[in-house]
Motif scaffolding. Structure first.
Motif, mmCIF file in Angstrom:
data_model
loop_
_atom_site.group_PDB
_atom_site.id
_atom_site.type_symbol
_atom_site.label_atom_id
_atom_site.label_comp_id
_atom_site.label_asym_id
_atom_site.label_seq_id
_atom_site.Cartn_x
_atom_site.Cartn_y
_atom_site.Cartn_z
ATOM 1 N N HIS A 652 13.375 28.906 16.433
ATOM 2 C CA HIS A 652 14.380 27.662 15.161
ATOM 3 C C HIS A 652 15.853 27.173 15.613
ATOM 4 C CE1 HIS A 652 14.523 30.585 11.989
ATOM 5 N NE2 HIS A 652 14.917 30.136 11.844
ATOM 6 N N THR A 653 16.232 28.893 15.175
ATOM 7 C CA THR A 653 17.915 28.659 14.757
ATOM 8 C C THR A 653 18.811 28.043 16.161
ATOM 9 O OG1 THR A 653 18.018 30.577 16.541
ATOM 10 C CG2 THR A 653 17.623 31.064 14.390
ATOM 11 N N ARG A 654 18.191 27.412 16.931
ATOM 12 C CA ARG A 654 18.950 26.446 18.159
ATOM 13 C C ARG A 654 17.894 25.448 18.744
ATOM 14 N NH1 ARG A 654 20.656 29.435 23.210
ATOM 15 N NH2 ARG A 654 21.708 28.319 23.318
ATOM 16 N N CYS A 655 16.946 25.017 17.846
ATOM 17 C CA CYS A 655 16.289 24.290 18.534
ATOM 18 C C CYS A 655 17.116 22.648 17.804
ATOM 19 C CB CYS A 655 15.083 23.335 18.156
ATOM 20 S SG CYS A 655 13.277 23.198 18.507
ATOM 21 N N PRO A 656 16.759 21.707 18.639
ATOM 22 C CA PRO A 656 16.969 20.346 18.782
ATOM 23 C C PRO A 656 16.344 19.458 18.379
ATOM 24 C CG PRO A 656 17.143 21.180 21.038
ATOM 25 C CD PRO A 656 17.319 22.182 20.053
ATOM 26 N N ARG A 657 15.066 20.018 18.164
ATOM 27 C CA ARG A 657 13.823 18.665 17.704
ATOM 28 C C ARG A 657 13.617 19.499 16.134
ATOM 29 N NH1 ARG A 657 14.186 14.384 20.076
ATOM 30 N NH2 ARG A 657 14.926 14.655 22.763
ATOM 31 N N ARG A 658 13.500 20.502 15.619
ATOM 32 C CA ARG A 658 13.188 20.419 14.850
ATOM 33 C C ARG A 658 12.793 19.312 13.658
ATOM 34 N NH1 ARG A 658 16.027 25.414 11.698
ATOM 35 N NH2 ARG A 658 14.798 24.941 9.927
ATOM 36 N N ASN A 659 13.647 18.430 13.820
ATOM 37 C CA ASN A 659 13.925 16.999 12.268
ATOM 38 C C ASN A 659 13.181 16.371 13.319
ATOM 39 O OD1 ASN A 659 14.983 16.298 15.124
ATOM 40 N ND2 ASN A 659 16.798 15.596 14.303
ATOM 41 N N LEU A 660 11.831 16.893 14.085
ATOM 42 C CA LEU A 660 10.872 15.708 13.963
ATOM 43 C C LEU A 660 9.616 16.060 13.126
ATOM 44 C CD1 LEU A 660 10.538 14.987 18.329
ATOM 45 C CD2 LEU A 660 11.168 13.670 16.439
ATOM 46 N N LEU A 661 10.173 17.666 12.239
ATOM 47 C CA LEU A 661 8.905 18.089 11.965
ATOM 48 C C LEU A 661 9.161 17.767 10.425
ATOM 49 C CD1 LEU A 661 8.378 21.485 13.520
ATOM 50 C CD2 LEU A 661 6.283 19.357 13.472
ATOM 51 N N PRO A 662 8.298 17.734 9.301
ATOM 52 C CA PRO A 662 8.641 17.568 7.826
ATOM 53 C C PRO A 662 9.634 19.253 7.613
ATOM 54 C CG PRO A 662 6.615 17.810 8.554
ATOM 55 C CD PRO A 662 7.278 17.542 9.269
ATOM 56 N N ASP A 663 10.229 17.648 6.521
ATOM 57 C CA ASP A 663 11.422 18.643 5.713
ATOM 58 C C ASP A 663 11.873 19.893 6.476
ATOM 59 O OD1 ASP A 663 10.349 18.877 3.470
ATOM 60 O OD2 ASP A 663 8.730 20.230 3.296
#
Lengths: 703, 221
Positions: A652-663
């Motif tokens: 999660h610290t480097r994931c570029p796709r986290r914004n696909l998830l809420p919050d």
């Protein structure tokens, strides 16, 4: 900058007819013969070729770093119209400091381990420009920011060993740029780096070329890297320039048989062992003293060589505008009509299995954990009361390997690939979990394992140099496992060694040679012969080809394929080169920080849905095709410390796709992600639902 | 549009001890007329131009042919250069028109670009003229239209609005006060998206303005 057409700028560097030779015990040996090229401002010139082709000699020749036994025999090197050959050491030193800079392959060797980064960087300015310490410090921080160094202010106070390889290389590049050089020579600057770091450094080089208008000579053996950063390419072979062309032309219409051969050696990303073949160039680069004179240097390895090539040296001539080659038949050869010659050793073709056959599992790994205990520094630990710290190198890996299958493992360095292999082979004790191989329990270290078990599970190591005893002959080294495991009766050992040597395409005369008399590729073949000597059920290959040249790499990969097909051996193949893994493996596991984050059949891994980490890895691979476009995803920072892995999803610290998830992916920080099954065999460890992962575009599209 | 963006970076530079004969060769090889003189660390100490290399015949008249050779070969850059503080310089964040006005004011052909005493580039007449051609869009093939407009606010906006209503882009634009006709400005725009007739029709419609000229321009072959 746009320029009037009538006003072309003269080249920064013009090398004409340069020959360099070294005084050796064979007499005067010509390492580089009559090479010519030009570097213009804001342009990157790639120097490509296998090792031993004289690339680095050219770079050192420009700077006159040839050492006491090297000298420039003839030719001229003009830097901005000024002749460099024959200049005094003092004049050259000023020039090197002010106008020409060099970046070497290993950043650790270019940095002084006993000085902080700040001291080393500001020293450059203080010495060369005579500016004050405070100013120099400030300017150094600016330059570190310019090369996208995170947290530049604090990096200045650190020592080189406290930085990662990628960061060290950035420091070296920053140091080279501090004096705003007109010419920058980079000798394999990314070869020692991870793909993700390499991609970031290559992006940086592109930006710097534009912003600083610097001419760059980029030396590399990697055609993918060339395709990404170079504008013009010079292909070198055995000390000669064999082809020179703009990047697009070179890949679209390679003229020289050597260039064509090099391109057939590298697996295209996305090609598999069933549908394509690697064609190694037979033979190897001749040593400088053995190069043919008055003939084409490539003739002994060339499939098109005629009598004329062996008796006359071809001229370097222009075939198309800006595109020249040193070959009599350049322009007449059609590479698409090329057929492998009968002498070439190619693996026997195998029909593609319709699906991975359901076989019993030969290796079953369940929730495997390998932790290294970290000595704690607290006072409590002196009395055994302190909390123990662990490096979680492998943290809960489950993997089932069916018989006769190749499993590829990829990931950045520090993700636990090698620890996993070492745990399986018994060199590292496992912390918890179970390991079963052919029904045997593998949890005890190798020294306590049954000989039978050791015989069935062998390993090929990355560096063949350090795994061979220099005091024993090749024959003795291969005979050793045969005697120990009693694979054959004692009187047949010699014949068996010869058979194994032949199997790895080495002549029986190698029996009495010592490791120091072999090239890297030959040593790796011996390593393979030794691993297969006991006829094991399973072989672990830890980066077996990453230290080899492309043509040797192709040969070794073919050899492994052939032996595997012959004996039905199961393989665990660890590599950081995704195109090689894709080519070689049936199943691919992507590892990150001790976890497998994606697992599936090779073809499924390279198409959406991807794990965000797999996606980033794929977008970082340099592709040897300037026409292909790649999505540009760059991971921030380094792999976090395995001593204190991130909570929730480790990525999660480097994931570029986290914004696909809420919050903004809050769930990733808190909860462990679930396995999401795309198909029964393909699973992804991620919080993002499969439907969203499927919607991503493929990383690579070729035209 | 600052000097730092359009200067030539990494200019050819020489050391004060370079011989004039070598300097002559360097200038010929690179086809340049101005060479900054720097000492260690690219610190500016002088400038040589073609003019400095002109040695007056009176200086040589007392020498015979052998002495001339010796005289020339002993001559160094530091003997002929314009020295340190006499060199007029520019800084990278100077607007280019300011650099141009300095060149005009002092009747010189180039300005070494200096940052804290260190040479970072050179900007010459040719660099500035190259940018004039870019300013008026010579490098893009297309139609160059000259419109004469009254000197009052809102006239330029009329042109851009008319072009924008057609969905075309303006590749380049520039304007100058009309020579010998006070109260008017000549506006030059470069359009590549339209045909000549389409463009002329649109520009002629604008009230109070006059289409003076329309012609095709492009980079020299």
């Amino acid at each position: 900058m746009m320029r009037l057409c009538s006003d072309p700028l003269p080249p920064i560097l013009k090398v004409e007819n340069l020959s360099v030779s070294y005084a050796t015990r064979y007499g005067e040996v010509e390492a580089v013969r009559q090479i010519s090229f030009e570097v213009r401002r804001g342009m990157t010139l790639g120097l490509v070729g296998e090792s031993g082709c004289g690339k680095t000699t050219v770079a050192f020749g420009i700077l006159n770093f040839l050492g006491p036994n090297g000298r420039i025999v003839e030719g001229s090197i003009k830097f901005q119209g000024r002749e460099l050959v024959g200049r005094s050491e003092k004049e050259l030193r000023t020039l090197r400091g002010d106008q020409i800079a060099m970046v070497y392959q290993d950043p650790m060797q270019a940095l002084n381990p006993s000085l902080t980064i700040g001291e080393q960087l500001s020293e450059v300015l203080i010495v060369h420009r005579g500016i004050s310490r405070a100013d120099a410090w400030r300017k150094s921080i600016d330059m570190l920011n310019r090369v996208y160094m995170p947290d530049a202010v604090n990096v200045m106070k650190r020592y080189p060993h406290q930085l990662s390889g990628g960061q060290q290389q950035r420091v070296v590049i920053a140091m080279a740029l501090l004096n705003n050089p007109a010419l920058l020579i980079m000798d394999e600057p990314t070869t020692a780096l991870d793909v993700t770091v390499e991609a970031a450094v290559l992006d940086l080089i592109e930006d710097l070329k534009r912003d600083f208008d610097t001419g760059i000579i980029y030396i590399t053996h990697n055609l993918g890297v060339v395709a990404r950063v170079c504008d013009q390419v010079v292909v070198m072979y055995a000390g000669e320039v064999v082809e020179s062309a703009p990047i697009g032309n070179l890949f679209a219409h390679p003229l020289h048989p050597y260039t064509q051969g090099l391109m057939r050696c590298v697996p295209k990303l996305g090609s598999t062992k069933e549908e394509s073949q690697l064609y190694p160039i037979r033979g190897r680069v001749p040593a400088p003293q053995n190069r043919p004179w008055g003939a084409c240097v490539f003739a002994p390895r060339c499939d098109y060589a005629t009598e004329r090539c062996r008796n006359e040296r071809p001229a370097f001539r222009e075939i198309a505008p800006g595109h020249s080659a040193r070959c009599f038949y350049a322009g007449e050869i059609d590479p698409s009509a090329w057929q492998p010659s009968e002498e070439a050793d190619l693996p026997s073709p195998s029909p593609k299995p319709d699906a991975i056959p359901v076989q019993e599992n030969i290796l079953e790994i369940e929730n495997l954990k390998t932790y290294y205990e970290q000595p704690s520094r607290s006072v409590f630990s002196l009395f055994g009361l302190g909390k123990k710290h662990y490096v979680k190198a492998v943290d809960g890996v489950s993997l089932h390997v069916p018989k006769g299958i190749t499993v590829g493992i990829v990931g950045e360095s520090g993700c636990g690939k090698s620890t996993l292999a070492k745990t399986i082979i018994g060199l590292e004790p496992l912390t918890s979990g179970t390991l079963h191989f052919l029904g045997f329990d593998l949890s005890m270290p190798v020294t306590r394992r049954d000989v039978k078990l050791i015989q069935e599970l062998q390993m090929v190591f990355q560096n063949p140099d350090s795994t061979m005893n220099p005091a024993y002959t090749i024959g003795e080294q291969i005979a050793r496992p045969l005697q120990r495991f009693k694979t054959v009766p004692p009187h047949q050992v010699y014949d068996e060694v010869i058979r194994l040597l032949r199997a790895v395409r080495l002549d029986p005369s190698y029996y009495d040679r010592f490791p120091s008399q072999l090239s890297g590729g030959e040593k790796q073949r011996v390593g393979i012969a030794r691993a297969f000597a006991s006829r094991p059920e399973m072989v672990l290959c830890d980066e077996p080809v990453s230290s080899l040249d492309v043509s040797v790499q192709a040969a070794v990969l073919n050899l492994l394929l052939d032996i595997q097909r012959q004996y039905g051996t199961t393989m665990l193949f660890i590599a950081h080169d995704l195109s090689v893994v894709r080519f070689f493996s049936d199943i691919v596991a992507v590892m990150y920080l001790g976890h497998i984050v994606e697992l599936g059949p090779a073809e499924a891994i390279y198409m959406p849905p991807y794990h965000p980490y797999t996606e980033a890895l794929l977008s970082a691979v340099p592709i040897p095709d300037p026409g292909a476009t790649q999505k540009r995803i760059r991971l921030e920072g380094n792999v976090p410390s395995a001593l204190n892995p991130p909570s929730g999803c480790v990525f999660h610290t480097r994931c570029p796709r986290r914004n696909l998830l809420p919050d903004h992916g809050l769930v990733c920080e808190v909860e462990r992600p679930p396995w999401r099954y795309n198909t029964e065999q393909h699973r992804i460890l991620c919080h993002i639902p499969l439907e969203d992962l499927r919607k991503m575009e493929p990383v690579i599209t070729s035209h | 549009m600052f000097v730092g963006d359009y200067m030539t970076r990494h200019p050819v530079m020489v050391a004060p001890n370079t011989s004039i004969v070598e300097l002559q060769g360097i200038m010929a090889e690179n086809n340049i007329r101005h060479v900054p003189v720097v000492e260690k660390g690219k610190r500016l100490v002088g400038l040589v131009t073609r003019q400095n290399l002109r040695i007056s015949p009176t200086e040589l008249s007392s020498l015979n042919v052998w002495e001339i050779t010796r005289f020339l070969s002993s001559l160094k850059v530091k003997d002929v250069m314009i020295r340190g503080k006499d060199v007029i310089t520019a800084v990278p964040d100077m607007p280019i028109e300011e650099a141009a006005s300095i060149l005009v004011m002092y009747h010189i052909g180039c300005l070494p670009v200096v940052e804290e005493g260190i040479v970072v580039g050179i900007i010459t007449e040719s660099d500035l003229l190259t940018q004039l051609t870019n300013l008026l869009g010579l490098q893009v093939p297309g139609w160059r239209a000259t419109v004469r407009v009254p000197d009052r606010p809102g006239e330029f906006a009329k042109i851009t609005a008319a072009i924008a209503s057609k969905g075309w882009g303006i590749d380049a634009a520039g304007s100058l006060p009309t020579p010998r006709k006070p109260g008017y400005w000549d506006v030059v725009i470069k359009i590549s998206a339209a045909t000549r007739d389409e463009l002329a029709a649109v520009l002629r419609q604008i009230e109070g303005q006059e289409l003076i000229d329309i012609r095709e321009t492009g980079p020299c072959p």
